[in-house]
Design a protein around this motif. Structure first.
Motif, PDB file in Angstrom:
ATOM      1  N   ARG A 184      -8.286  27.518  32.138  1.00 63.04           N
ATOM      2  CA  ARG A 184      -8.773  27.327  33.523  1.00 63.04           C
ATOM      3  C   ARG A 184      -9.680  26.090  33.592  1.00 63.04           C
ATOM      4  O   ARG A 184      -9.610  25.298  34.535  1.00 63.04           O
ATOM      5  CB  ARG A 184      -9.568  28.549  33.996  1.00 63.04           C
ATOM      6  N   GLU A 185     -10.559  25.960  32.608  1.00 66.57           N
ATOM      7  CA  GLU A 185     -11.465  24.806  32.589  1.00 66.57           C
ATOM      8  C   GLU A 185     -10.678  23.500  32.481  1.00 66.57           C
ATOM      9  O   GLU A 185     -10.972  22.524  33.180  1.00 66.57           O
ATOM     10  CB  GLU A 185     -12.420  24.900  31.400  1.00 66.57           C
ATOM     11  N   PRO A 189     -13.769  26.503  37.574  1.00 67.56           N
ATOM     12  CA  PRO A 189     -12.638  27.119  36.861  1.00 67.56           C
ATOM     13  C   PRO A 189     -12.249  28.492  37.412  1.00 67.56           C
ATOM     14  O   PRO A 189     -11.102  28.913  37.249  1.00 67.56           O
ATOM     15  CB  PRO A 189     -13.157  27.251  35.421  1.00 67.56           C
ATOM     16  N   SER A 190     -13.195  29.187  38.066  1.00 64.61           N
ATOM     17  CA  SER A 190     -12.839  30.511  38.601  1.00 64.61           C
ATOM     18  C   SER A 190     -11.922  30.386  39.824  1.00 64.61           C
ATOM     19  O   SER A 190     -11.346  31.381  40.267  1.00 64.61           O
ATOM     20  CB  SER A 190     -14.091  31.317  38.957  1.00 64.61           C
ATOM     21  N   THR A 227     -13.189  36.463  34.106  1.00 59.83           N
ATOM     22  CA  THR A 227     -13.425  35.013  34.066  1.00 59.83           C
ATOM     23  C   THR A 227     -14.922  34.714  34.030  1.00 59.83           C
ATOM     24  O   THR A 227     -15.373  33.858  33.254  1.00 59.83           O
ATOM     25  CB  THR A 227     -12.783  34.351  35.306  1.00 59.83           C
ATOM     26  N   ALA A 228     -15.695  35.436  34.838  1.00 58.69           N
ATOM     27  CA  ALA A 228     -17.148  35.221  34.853  1.00 58.69           C
ATOM     28  C   ALA A 228     -17.768  35.616  33.513  1.00 58.69           C
ATOM     29  O   ALA A 228     -18.688  34.951  33.022  1.00 58.69           O
ATOM     30  CB  ALA A 228     -17.781  36.013  35.995  1.00 58.69           C
ATOM     31  N   LYS A 267     -19.417  31.504  27.077  1.00 53.68           N
ATOM     32  CA  LYS A 267     -19.367  30.086  26.699  1.00 53.68           C
ATOM     33  C   LYS A 267     -20.720  29.413  26.954  1.00 53.68           C
ATOM     34  O   LYS A 267     -21.184  28.594  26.150  1.00 53.68           O
ATOM     35  CB  LYS A 267     -18.256  29.391  27.490  1.00 53.68           C
TER      36      LYS A 267
END
Lengths: 385, 78
Positions: A50-51, A62-63, B16-17, B23
């Motif tokens: 996604r990034e 990216p979300s 995703t969050a 990260k």
């Protein structure tokens, strides 16, 4: 086989794409469906992809990269999820059926009204028509970035100024442009980008996505497993989960990410320059054939390869030869793969008056060679004899 | 089973969050790891970031400075 049908799908994939898919097949669990290493590693790879996609397309979040199975699915999700009864939408005659059919379906079922910007004899959009078509109920402009028939590149920055000044969403179909030319959503003023992974991005089939560059609420089109909020009766409203019910195409996404790595490593400008060199070589090798017609601004091909601004597509017809017969000869007698017919883009064929004959489309990839183009030129010359 | 202790637990609306938070923590050398959401917080599924409560201030600083997407941050006996 000499494969010159890369606008349909890139046939030869970079080695790192194959390795990434193989690694995913043998290493990853289901993302977001557990907290063990195989699941977390899968989630990490998907997030990193996604990034990569967000960065590659000049978007910041990216979300707001939503994975789909292809551009058609992405376009369907966006168009059906955004437009309501009574809305007016401006699009163009260069669109693929992946845009046209959803619009026609909503025209029939929701009373959507539509206008299509035309093209000139070289396939260039009639840009003045965009403003002429705007009405009080116009919601969006939907535009094909690169025509899959003519290879003409739409001037997105010009269109985005009109969209911005009139508070319209700008939705771009990047099926042919993603991976072929630079796309910077922020700079170009693109609100929503729909792309496929298996063409110039070198990913496998079954990959693609939507990138949102602002907060836009798109209705959910499917609901189901999300790995989060299990006791919520509704699909979570946050992106990307809002539009991603069910297990993702983990292996495909791994390959798509590797495809983007390959493009970043080689450089998208270097890829485009090579493809323009091959396109120009095919043009120069065939231009003297009697009765040949191309469907682009051929003056563009007088420039040096690095300055040619066109998609990696050269479509042609030769007077007296049907495109289907032409492509069949190339395939059967010379093992050269091209695409004949209407290319799922009916309005542009009507505009070019090629509804009956279709066209033969040659489309190039970074992996094609000079020798392959020279063989194709020789084959075309023998066919017309 | 592991002995319980006070933890600081961050939950998220999406996987995703959670991945983005992991990260960020790695990049900023903030301790912790992703675990299944503890039952003390929710009976649903999903991932949560877990650290010993002694490190809660590092998480609070990170959230304040980096503004990541998250749902809640709570002291939990887990």
């Amino acid at each position: 086989m000499i494969y010159l049908d890369n606008a349909a799908t890139t046939f030869k994939k970079p080695v790192n794409v194959i390795e990434a898919i193989n690694h995913a097949l043998t290493s990853y669990g289901n993302s977001g469906r557990g907290a063990h290493k195989a699941s977390l590693d899968s989630g990490r790879m998907i997030y990193e992809t996604r990034e990569k996609i967000s960065s590659f397309f000049g978007s910041s979040d990216p979300s707001k990269v939503i994975f789909t199975s292809n551009a058609t699915e992405g376009l369907n999700i966006v168009l059906f999820g955004l437009f309501k009864s009574g809305d007016h939408v401006i699009s163009t005659v260069t669109e693929h059926n992946s845009v046209l059919r959803p619009l026609y379906k909503m025209e029939k079922e929701r009373g959507l009204s539509l206008d299509f910007v035309g093209i000139d004899e070289c396939g260039r959009l009639k840009y003045n028509e965009f403003e002429e078509y705007i009405r009080p109920n116009t919601r969006a402009i939907v535009v094909n970035h690169i025509s899959n028939v003519s290879g003409e590149i739409a001037d997105i920055e010009y269109i985005s100024k009109i969209a911005g000044a009139n508070n319209l969403y700008l939705i771009v179909d990047a099926s042919q442009s993603a991976g072929s030319i630079d796309i910077d959503m922020e700079k170009m003023g693109i609100d929503i980008l729909c792309f496929t992974g298996h063409k110039a991005l070198f990913g496998p089939g079954g990959t693609g996505g939507i990138v949102l560059n602002k907060d836009i609420i798109i209705d959910t089109f499917k609901v189901g497993g999300s790995g989060v909020q299990s006791f919520n009766k509704e699909q979570p409203g946050e992106y990307p989960t809002r539009l991603e019910a069910g297990t993702l195409n983990i292996m495909g996404i791994a390959g798509l990410g590797a495809g983007i790595d390959f493009i970043n490593e080689v450089g998208i400008k270097n890829i485009h320059k090579k493809e323009m060199y091959l396109l120009k070589r095919l043009y120069e090798g065939t231009v003297d054939i009697e009765g040949i017609r191309y469907y682009m601004d051929c003056d563009e091909l007088k420039k040096p390869s690095e300055n040619i601004w066109h998609g990696s597509i050269l479509s042609m017809n030769i007077e007296g030869i049907h495109s289907g017969d032409f492509a069949d000869c190339l395939g059967q007698d010379y093992d050269i793969a091209t695409r004949a017919g209407a290319h799922c883009a009916p309005l542009i064929h009507e505009a070019f008056k090629t509804k009956e004959t279709g066209m033969v489309r040659f489309s190039f990839s970074y992996f094609n060679t000079e020798e392959e183009i020279d063989t194709a030129i020789k084959a075309i010359k023998e066919i017309v004899k | 089973m592991r002995e319980k202790s006070w933890k600081y637990i961050v939950t998220f609306h999406t996987t995703t969050a959670a991945m983005a938070f992991e990260k960020l923590c790695e990049a900023k050398a903030v301790p912790g790891r992703l675990i299944p959401v503890p039952k003390e917080i929710s009976s649903g599924c999903g991932l949560a970031w877990c650290v010993d409560f002694e490190s809660a201030n590092l998480i609070d600083d990170l959230i304040r400075e980096e503004n990541p997407s998250y749902n809640s941050a709570d002291k939990v006996w887990h």
